[in-house]
Design an enzyme around this catalytic site. Sequence first.
Site, PDB file in Angstrom:
ATOM      1  CG  ASP A  51     -50.329 -22.659  -3.305  1.00  0.00           C
ATOM      2  OD1 ASP A  51     -49.502 -22.073  -4.023  1.00  0.00           O
ATOM      3  OD2 ASP A  51     -51.015 -23.605  -3.738  1.00  0.00           O
ATOM      4  CG  PHE A 104     -56.042 -27.154  -6.219  1.00  0.00           C
ATOM      5  CD1 PHE A 104     -55.540 -25.881  -6.003  1.00  0.00           C
ATOM      6  CD2 PHE A 104     -57.361 -27.427  -5.873  1.00  0.00           C
ATOM      7  CE1 PHE A 104     -56.346 -24.884  -5.454  1.00  0.00           C
ATOM      8  CE2 PHE A 104     -58.171 -26.431  -5.317  1.00  0.00           C
ATOM      9  CZ  PHE A 104     -57.659 -25.161  -5.113  1.00  0.00           C
ATOM     10  CG  ASP A 141     -63.036 -23.651  -2.060  1.00  0.00           C
ATOM     11  OD1 ASP A 141     -61.990 -23.316  -1.467  1.00  0.00           O
ATOM     12  OD2 ASP A 141     -63.559 -22.958  -2.952  1.00  0.00           O
TER      13      ASP A 141
END
Length: 177
Positions: free
Chosen positions: A102, A151, A158
């Site tokens: 990310d 996301f 998770d």
Amino acid sequence: MIKHPHKILISKNKISKRTAALGQKITRDYQGKDLVVVCVLKGAFMFCADLIRHIGLPLQCEFFGISSYGAETQSSGIIKTTLDVSSPLHGKDILIVEDIVDTGLTIDYLIKTFSMRHPTSLKVCTLLLKPECLKTKVTIDYCGFEIGKNFVVGYGMDHAEKYRNASDLLLLFPKKR
Ligand code: IMP
Ligand code: MG
């Protein structure tokens, strides 16, 4: 507030095909080398388990635990090691297997950490990369898919420790953060 994820971003079939292709490429690239796959826990456990079954080499598999997010969808910037590998890695050909890059801060930390252990070579394989979110320059040797800023959860990944068991890669929120 956690909204339930619903939309599939990348299906399990697409993931499976791409993982097989990556495994075949890694098999070609690591002929005659002393390959150690370092699975970064927790997020990469599912991808790594599938990937190594497509690598036709007598590799060693190690696990390295790291946590950087807490219950937020933005990086806390604080990286914590939760588990170290079980054997020395000097002279080995290390392939770090990550779920997602990310900001790049985590993989940067991992590259620095493993470089210090004097491997013969050090490369990175990630299932996902968010190019628009990168905050540091990192070299990714093998990448499954480039995705946008959203996301994602599922396939090992998770949000607040939930959704890792989904077979597909899902969008947690329909809107961009
Ligand atoms: P970075 O340090 O910002 O590159 O974040 C890397 C780590 O954050 C990854 O290894 C994941 O565990 C987690 N992460 C980043 N983006 C996502 C996402 O969209 N879904 C789930 N986990 C994520
Ligand atoms: Mg991770």
